[in-house]
Design a protein around this motif. Structure first.
Motif, PDB file in Angstrom:
ATOM      1  N   LEU A  61     -14.153  34.129  92.083  1.00 37.05           N
ATOM      2  CA  LEU A  61     -15.809  34.642  91.371  1.00 37.05           C
ATOM      3  C   LEU A  61     -16.110  34.365  90.418  1.00 37.05           C
ATOM      4  N   ALA A  62     -15.637  33.808  89.881  1.00 38.99           N
ATOM      5  CA  ALA A  62     -15.533  33.623  88.322  1.00 38.99           C
ATOM      6  C   ALA A  62     -16.213  32.023  88.164  1.00 38.99           C
ATOM      7  N   ARG A  63     -15.373  31.216  89.542  1.00 41.16           N
ATOM      8  CA  ARG A  63     -15.731  29.912  89.747  1.00 41.16           C
ATOM      9  C   ARG A  63     -17.203  29.333  90.137  1.00 41.16           C
ATOM     10  N   LEU A  64     -17.254  29.788  91.567  1.00 51.48           N
ATOM     11  CA  LEU A  64     -18.387  30.871  91.894  1.00 51.48           C
ATOM     12  C   LEU A  64     -19.420  30.595  91.702  1.00 51.48           C
ATOM     13  N   ILE A 120     -21.075  35.799  97.824  1.00 55.89           N
ATOM     14  CA  ILE A 120     -19.761  37.018  97.903  1.00 55.89           C
ATOM     15  C   ILE A 120     -18.356  36.263  98.632  1.00 55.89           C
ATOM     16  N   VAL A 121     -17.680  37.119  98.192  1.00 54.20           N
ATOM     17  CA  VAL A 121     -16.049  36.295  97.850  1.00 54.20           C
ATOM     18  C   VAL A 121     -15.505  37.742  99.245  1.00 54.20           C
ATOM     19  N   GLY A 122     -15.156  37.260 100.005  1.00 59.50           N
ATOM     20  CA  GLY A 122     -14.392  37.515 100.792  1.00 59.50           C
ATOM     21  C   GLY A 122     -12.891  38.173 100.415  1.00 59.50           C
TER      22      GLY A 122
END
Length: 182
Positions: A130-133, A2-4
């Motif tokens: 998000l892509a990195r995570l 989850i990216v806030g």
């Protein structure tokens, strides 16, 4: 993962030329402990004054597809005028919905004669994070695999489904949830 979506305080502080950054966001975002702590930390480190503006009713107008209606522009003018009058040279779009009214915001800024105001949209930065995570957790989709989008909302599912269709051209399944359910 989850990216806030924290409003772009850091990019706003980096972009300002006079140390005054307007932040347009929802009232709940601007009252949040995490947001306020981040504002204080970045403000102190960068000597930036953050001018906070809750934008009540704007998300609803956007979800109704009223991106540049006279009523939406008037609402934006009411939010932006005091910030521009205080000298803000940078405006952070601190909500996922607000890039949809970026053109209307730019119109209000121009009408008010506030040349050189920088608009900060953190959508690209959030997507990169998000892509990195996803990459670090080996969760990327294989190329060409069709995606399946499932939406959860604490709001009106029919209204959200319409907003997805009108704003993004998507037709996901939309399911109601209660806050705290996850």
């Amino acid at each position: 993962p989850i990216v806030g979506v924290e409003p772009g305080l850091k990019p706003g502080a980096a972009a300002t030329r006079n140390g005054k950054v307007a932040v347009l966001a929802t009232e709940s975002t601007l009252r949040g402990e995490k947001f306020l702590a981040l504002r204080d930390q970045i403000g102190a480190a960068s000597h930036t004054e953050f001018l906070l503006q809750p934008c009540g009713g704007l998300v609803e107008r956007i979800e109704m597809g009223e991106l540049s209606s006279a009523a939406t522009v008037a609402l934006l003018d009411g939010f932006l005028a005091p910030l521009l009058d205080q000298g803000a040279d940078t405006v952070v779009l601190g909500c996922t919905h607000y890039p949809f009214v970026r053109d209307a915001i730019a119109q209000v800024v121009a009408t008010r004669g506030a040349a050189g105001v920088t608009l900060i949209d953190t959508g690209d930065a959030v997507a990169r994070q998000l892509a990195r995570l996803l990459e670090s957790a080996a969760l990327q989709r294989p190329g060409g695999t069709p995606a399946h989008l499932h939406c959860f909302t604490s709001g009106n599912p029919d209204a959200i489904a319409k907003a997805f269709a009108d704003l993004l051209g998507l037709t996901p399944q939309v399911e109601p949830v209660q806050i705290g359910q996850f």
